[in-house]
Design an enzyme around this catalytic site. Structure first.
Site, short mmCIF file in Angstrom:
data_model
loop_
_atom_site.label_atom_id
_atom_site.label_comp_id
_atom_site.label_asym_id
_atom_site.label_seq_id
_atom_site.Cartn_x
_atom_site.Cartn_y
_atom_site.Cartn_z
N LYS A 84 0.81 -1.02 -0.07
CA LYS A 84 -0.03 0.04 0.31
C LYS A 84 1.10 1.25 -0.21
O LYS A 84 1.62 1.35 0.77
CB LYS A 84 -0.85 -0.15 1.21
CG LYS A 84 -2.27 0.51 1.15
CD LYS A 84 -3.13 0.25 2.34
CE LYS A 84 -4.38 0.79 2.32
NZ LYS A 84 -5.19 0.50 3.63
O1 G3P Z 1 -7.92 1.26 5.54
C1 G3P Z 1 -8.00 2.55 4.78
C2 G3P Z 1 -9.54 3.12 5.27
O2 G3P Z 1 -10.48 1.90 4.88
C3 G3P Z 1 -9.55 3.80 6.58
O3 G3P Z 1 -10.75 4.12 7.02
O4 G3P Z 1 -12.55 4.71 8.87
O5 G3P Z 1 -10.03 5.20 9.20
O6 G3P Z 1 -11.59 6.37 7.67
P1 G3P Z 1 -11.46 4.91 8.15
#
Ligand code: G3P
Length: 216
Positions: A84
């Site tokens: 990533k």
């Molecule tokens: O893994 C990346 C993403 O899905 C993060 O989500 O909830 O931290 O904005 P969030």
């Protein structure tokens, strides 16, 4: 639509796998940090033992050379590791480099259609638009997803659209309606997808009627 779990928690990943809902896993530095003092590479290896599909391991270097070095190192953990990289200038350079070496890259922190276009041009295997974080600032995450899917349909790019930062079932349902390739979600959202009060009520009633009829 494939389901990825957006977590680094092994119990959640095992549970998702037993439900048949873990086609892959996405992690990020914050999710790894939540698991405490784990060894990063060993932890990614443990996830790869549970899940056969793509498992994203995020680089933390900020320069292209550092990202490439980390990417090459992490890609040796298991064949299903995906690197990533952030949607920065160096992240795109690292994406091109790693892709040219045959390593799949998930380009993360995507917040605009323009960013999604340059990630595809850099050879990303996956693009991760963050829906919830756009909603958080009063923008429309689902509209971004729709725009990216529409743009990608115009070209033979191989980049899969991975809807990320999903916070609730409506995000998942709408991503499916739009034809997103993948939805990655926290385990809490998986639970929300199948729980329904009428299912619980109906099941309670069925079992009560069965017991009342004297059957065992
Ligand atoms: O893994 C990346 C993403 O899905 C993060 O989500 O909830 O931290 O904005 P969030």
């Amino acid at each position: 639509m494939k389901f990825f779990l957006d977590t680094a928690n092994l119990n959640e990943i095992r549970e998702g796998a037993s439900l048949g809902l873990a086609d892959g896993v996405t992690t990020n530095p914050s999710l790894i940090a939540k698991e405490g003092d784990v060894d990063f590479k060993k932890h990614i290896a443990a996830i790869c033992e549970i899940v056969q599909g793509p498992v994203s391991a995020e680089v933390t270097s900020q320069d292209k050379d550092g990202m490439v070095r980390e990417g090459l190192e992490y890609s040796k953990i298991a064949p299903n590791v995906v690197i990533k990289c952030p949607l920065t200038r160096d992240g795109l350079k690292a994406t091109r480099h790693l892709t040219d070496e045959g390593i799949r890259v998930n380009v993360t922190l995507c917040f605009s259609p323009a960013q999604a276009i340059v990630a595809a041009k850099a050879g990303a295997a996956f693009i991760s638009p963050f829906l919830g974080r756009l909603d958080d600032i009063g923008e429309n995450g689902l509209l971004l997803l729709q725009n990216i899917i529409e743009i990608y349909q115009n070209y033979p790019w191989k980049t899969e659209v991975l809807a990320a930062s999903l916070r609730h079932p409506v995000h998942v349902i709408e991503a499916a309606r739009m034809g997103a390739d993948i939805a990655t979600m926290p385990f809490k959202v998986i639970d929300q997808l199948f729980n329904h009060p009428l299912t619980d009520k109906g099941q309670t009633q069925f079992l009560a009627d069965w017991a009342k009829s004297g059957r065992k």
